[in-house]
Motif scaffolding. Structure first.
Motif, PDB file in Angstrom:
ATOM      1  N   UNK A   1     -34.434 -31.604  65.693  1.00  0.00           N
ATOM      2  CA  UNK A   1     -33.702 -30.688  64.820  1.00  0.00           C
ATOM      3  C   UNK A   1     -32.253 -30.472  65.227  1.00  0.00           C
ATOM      4  N   UNK A   2     -31.877 -30.927  66.391  1.00  0.00           N
ATOM      5  CA  UNK A   2     -30.510 -30.700  66.858  1.00  0.00           C
ATOM      6  C   UNK A   2     -29.463 -31.270  65.908  1.00  0.00           C
ATOM      7  N   UNK A   3     -29.761 -32.361  65.250  1.00  0.00           N
ATOM      8  CA  UNK A   3     -28.791 -32.979  64.343  1.00  0.00           C
ATOM      9  C   UNK A   3     -29.215 -32.874  62.868  1.00  0.00           C
ATOM     10  N   UNK A   4     -30.172 -32.013  62.598  1.00  0.00           N
ATOM     11  CA  UNK A   4     -30.638 -31.846  61.217  1.00  0.00           C
ATOM     12  C   UNK A   4     -29.568 -31.186  60.367  1.00  0.00           C
ATOM     13  N   UNK A   5     -29.471 -31.634  59.125  1.00  0.00           N
ATOM     14  CA  UNK A   5     -28.522 -31.034  58.198  1.00  0.00           C
ATOM     15  C   UNK A   5     -29.117 -29.829  57.484  1.00  0.00           C
ATOM     16  N   UNK A   6     -30.422 -29.829  57.322  1.00  0.00           N
ATOM     17  CA  UNK A   6     -31.072 -28.723  56.632  1.00  0.00           C
ATOM     18  C   UNK A   6     -32.475 -28.531  57.178  1.00  0.00           C
ATOM     19  N   UNK A   7     -32.910 -27.296  57.154  1.00  0.00           N
ATOM     20  CA  UNK A   7     -34.274 -26.972  57.559  1.00  0.00           C
ATOM     21  C   UNK A   7     -34.917 -26.205  56.411  1.00  0.00           C
ATOM     22  N   UNK A   8     -36.077 -26.646  56.018  1.00  0.00           N
ATOM     23  CA  UNK A   8     -36.829 -25.981  54.962  1.00  0.00           C
ATOM     24  C   UNK A   8     -37.903 -25.122  55.609  1.00  0.00           C
ATOM     25  N   UNK A   9     -37.915 -23.856  55.246  1.00  0.00           N
ATOM     26  CA  UNK A   9     -38.918 -22.918  55.749  1.00  0.00           C
ATOM     27  C   UNK A   9     -39.710 -22.425  54.546  1.00  0.00           C
ATOM     28  N   UNK A  10     -41.020 -22.566  54.604  1.00  0.00           N
ATOM     29  CA  UNK A  10     -41.871 -22.159  53.486  1.00  0.00           C
ATOM     30  C   UNK A  10     -42.694 -20.941  53.889  1.00  0.00           C
ATOM     31  N   UNK A  11     -42.551 -19.877  53.115  1.00  0.00           N
ATOM     32  CA  UNK A  11     -43.336 -18.661  53.332  1.00  0.00           C
ATOM     33  C   UNK A  11     -44.190 -18.437  52.092  1.00  0.00           C
ATOM     34  N   UNK A  12     -45.475 -18.359  52.268  1.00  0.00           N
ATOM     35  CA  UNK A  12     -46.377 -18.131  51.142  1.00  0.00           C
ATOM     36  C   UNK A  12     -46.438 -16.636  50.839  1.00  0.00           C
ATOM     37  N   UNK A  13     -45.917 -16.263  49.683  1.00  0.00           N
ATOM     38  CA  UNK A  13     -45.866 -14.851  49.293  1.00  0.00           C
ATOM     39  C   UNK A  13     -47.244 -14.195  49.261  1.00  0.00           C
ATOM     40  N   UNK A  14     -48.248 -14.957  48.934  1.00  0.00           N
ATOM     41  CA  UNK A  14     -49.588 -14.387  48.779  1.00  0.00           C
ATOM     42  C   UNK A  14     -50.305 -14.145  50.108  1.00  0.00           C
ATOM     43  N   UNK A  15     -49.657 -14.373  51.229  1.00  0.00           N
ATOM     44  CA  UNK A  15     -50.306 -14.187  52.530  1.00  0.00           C
ATOM     45  C   UNK A  15     -49.986 -12.838  53.174  1.00  0.00           C
ATOM     46  N   UNK A  16     -49.453 -11.912  52.413  1.00  0.00           N
ATOM     47  CA  UNK A  16     -49.070 -10.614  52.976  1.00  0.00           C
ATOM     48  C   UNK A  16     -50.265  -9.815  53.489  1.00  0.00           C
TER      49      UNK A  16
END
Length: 147
Positions: free
Chosen positions: A13-28
């Motif tokens: 990840x040191x040279x990554x241009x973008x990071x996608x983070x996925x959060x599932x709304x229904x897991x609250x």
């Protein structure tokens, strides 16, 4: 803390241009290893956003499963798990509430791209992927002082 950045993949990840983070709304309302899954997701996101190695990496937050979230909040109140929430079963208020929690973890200079998604909707997925592509292109141009 089990959510600390694993060193074994840091070099990826040191040279990554973008990071996608996925959060599932229904897991609250889910509890895993004695911890609320949404709270753990917010904490993990905070760790990524504040990590010095990722400061030049575009962050893209997908707030996923909005369809399942809408169904669930009608029967499982968010306030049962997040007592500070006072929006009842309003989907938009619920999304705004969690978005605010995720955004509270960033500094004022950090740009985070947010998309509320339902990844089973093919049209939605195409639109979101186009946005991700545009973000990566913009970041590349910016890094070359062309944007």
């Amino acid at each position: 803390n089990k959510w600390v950045r694993p060193k074994k993949w840091l070099h990826f990840v040191e040279t990554s241009q973008a990071m996608i983070f996925i959060a599932d709304l229904n897991e609250y309302d889910l509890i895993k290893d004695n911890e609320n899954v949404m709270s753990a997701s917010i904490e993990r996101f905070s760790n990524f956003v504040s990590d010095p190695v990722l400061q030049k990496t575009a962050m893209i937050l997908f707030m996923n499963k909005s369809d399942l979230f809408q169904e669930k909040i009608a029967h499982v109140p968010i306030s049962d798990y997040f007592p500070e929430f006072h929006g009842g079963s309003d989907k938009e208020l619920g999304i705004s509430f969690f978005l605010e929690k995720f955004m509270a973890t960033k500094n004022e200079y950090r740009e985070i791209y947010v998309h509320v998604t339902c990844l089973i909707n093919i049209e939605n997925v195409g639109f979101v992927m186009e946005c991700v592509r545009d973000i990566v292109v913009r970041e590349n141009l910016s890094n070359c002082d062309l944007f």
